[in-house]
Design a protein around this motif. Structure first.
Motif, PDB file in Angstrom:
ATOM      1  N   LYS A 299       5.177  15.666 -11.784  1.00  0.00           N
ATOM      2  CA  LYS A 299       4.821  14.275 -12.026  1.00  0.00           C
ATOM      3  C   LYS A 299       5.235  13.923 -13.444  1.00  0.00           C
ATOM      4  O   LYS A 299       5.268  14.785 -14.322  1.00  0.00           O
ATOM      5  CB  LYS A 299       3.312  14.029 -11.885  1.00  0.00           C
TER       6      LYS A 299
ATOM      7  N   THR B 110       1.572  10.105 -13.276  1.00  0.00           N
ATOM      8  CA  THR B 110       0.193  10.051 -13.714  1.00  0.00           C
ATOM      9  C   THR B 110       0.214   9.310 -15.041  1.00  0.00           C
ATOM     10  O   THR B 110       1.286   9.045 -15.578  1.00  0.00           O
ATOM     11  CB  THR B 110      -0.423  11.464 -13.834  1.00  0.00           C
TER      12      THR B 110
ATOM     13  N   LEU C 143       0.836  -1.199   0.000  1.00  0.00           N
ATOM     14  CA  LEU C 143       0.000   0.000   0.000  1.00  0.00           C
ATOM     15  C   LEU C 143       0.873   1.252   0.000  1.00  0.00           C
ATOM     16  O   LEU C 143       0.640   2.183  -0.786  1.00  0.00           O
ATOM     17  CB  LEU C 143      -0.942   0.001   1.208  1.00  0.00           C
ATOM     18  N   MET C 144       1.880   1.290   0.841  1.00  0.00           N
ATOM     19  CA  MET C 144       2.766   2.444   0.913  1.00  0.00           C
ATOM     20  C   MET C 144       3.525   2.622  -0.414  1.00  0.00           C
ATOM     21  O   MET C 144       3.607   3.723  -0.947  1.00  0.00           O
ATOM     22  CB  MET C 144       3.753   2.283   2.071  1.00  0.00           C
ATOM     23  N   HIS C 145       4.040   1.532  -0.954  1.00  0.00           N
ATOM     24  CA  HIS C 145       4.810   1.596  -2.195  1.00  0.00           C
ATOM     25  C   HIS C 145       3.969   2.127  -3.357  1.00  0.00           C
ATOM     26  O   HIS C 145       4.366   3.073  -4.047  1.00  0.00           O
ATOM     27  CB  HIS C 145       5.365   0.205  -2.540  1.00  0.00           C
ATOM     28  N   PHE C 146       2.814   1.527  -3.585  1.00  0.00           N
ATOM     29  CA  PHE C 146       1.998   1.918  -4.731  1.00  0.00           C
ATOM     30  C   PHE C 146       1.373   3.296  -4.541  1.00  0.00           C
ATOM     31  O   PHE C 146       1.231   4.051  -5.508  1.00  0.00           O
ATOM     32  CB  PHE C 146       0.962   0.844  -5.049  1.00  0.00           C
ATOM     33  N   SER C 147       1.042   3.645  -3.307  1.00  0.00           N
ATOM     34  CA  SER C 147       0.538   4.998  -3.044  1.00  0.00           C
ATOM     35  C   SER C 147       1.621   6.032  -3.326  1.00  0.00           C
ATOM     36  O   SER C 147       1.356   7.081  -3.926  1.00  0.00           O
ATOM     37  CB  SER C 147       0.067   5.120  -1.595  1.00  0.00           C
ATOM     38  N   ASN C 148       2.842   5.728  -2.910  1.00  0.00           N
ATOM     39  CA  ASN C 148       3.955   6.650  -3.164  1.00  0.00           C
ATOM     40  C   ASN C 148       4.208   6.818  -4.651  1.00  0.00           C
ATOM     41  O   ASN C 148       4.501   7.926  -5.117  1.00  0.00           O
ATOM     42  CB  ASN C 148       5.228   6.176  -2.465  1.00  0.00           C
ATOM     43  N   ARG C 149       4.108   5.743  -5.418  1.00  0.00           N
ATOM     44  CA  ARG C 149       4.326   5.856  -6.867  1.00  0.00           C
ATOM     45  C   ARG C 149       3.362   6.855  -7.497  1.00  0.00           C
ATOM     46  O   ARG C 149       3.738   7.600  -8.408  1.00  0.00           O
ATOM     47  CB  ARG C 149       4.158   4.494  -7.546  1.00  0.00           C
ATOM     48  N   LEU C 150       2.126   6.870  -7.023  1.00  0.00           N
ATOM     49  CA  LEU C 150       1.130   7.773  -7.602  1.00  0.00           C
ATOM     50  C   LEU C 150       1.420   9.236  -7.304  1.00  0.00           C
ATOM     51  O   LEU C 150       0.891  10.114  -7.979  1.00  0.00           O
ATOM     52  CB  LEU C 150      -0.272   7.390  -7.127  1.00  0.00           C
ATOM     53  N   THR C 151       2.274   9.517  -6.328  1.00  0.00           N
ATOM     54  CA  THR C 151       2.660  10.904  -6.077  1.00  0.00           C
ATOM     55  C   THR C 151       3.705  11.383  -7.078  1.00  0.00           C
ATOM     56  O   THR C 151       3.943  12.585  -7.197  1.00  0.00           O
ATOM     57  CB  THR C 151       3.195  11.105  -4.645  1.00  0.00           C
TER      58      THR C 151
END
Length: 144
Positions: free
Chosen positions: A112, A28, A17-25
């Motif tokens: 981004k 896009t 969750l942390m990894h994939f959430s961070n990627r979205l920051t």
């Protein structure tokens, strides 16, 4: 015997969750850019970081052209420091967008990457804006 997929175990859910959430920051995708444009919700500056010739041959509609080597404090002085830049290049085979993102972040701007670049845009079935004199040439080439 586990499959090649399971040979290396998946991360625990909390870490994933942390990894994939961070990627979205940091990124896009082409569809999000397209849908934001279609909805009139363009609260970012879309920047094609390829050279001028590649830009003329075909670029994402609404993009401006600032080749990566020209991303400087002086060249961006008209943009407030809270301007979100979305950068792209030719595609996954080119790291021009990554280099541009590093420069923008170092200058204090939020940034981004539009993953996939021109290749991704075309793969999604979206049209490029093309100069009439360049319509028959290859749009993806990167001269950055």
């Amino acid at each position: 015997m586990p499959s090649l997929v399971r040979e290396i175990p998946a991360a625990p859910s909390a870490i994933a969750l942390m990894h994939f959430s961070n990627r979205l920051t940091f990124e896009t995708d082409c569809s999000d850019v397209f849908n934001s444009q279609e909805a009139g919700e363009v609260d970012f500056v879309l920047v094609d970081v390829r050279g001028p010739l590649a830009f003329e041959r075909g670029h994402v509609p609404g993009a401006i052209n600032i080749p990566g080597r020209l991303l400087t404090a002086e060249g961006l002085a008209d943009y407030s420091k809270n301007t979100l830049f979305v950068v792209y290049c030719a595609g996954p085979h080119c790291n021009g967008a990554n280099k541009a993102a590093v420069k923008l972040a170092a200058l204090g701007y939020p940034v981004k990457e539009m993953i996939g670049g021109v290749t991704g845009w075309l793969d999604e079935g979206f049209e490029l804006s093309v100069a009439a004199s360049q319509a028959a040439t290859h749009p993806i080439a990167c001269d950055c």
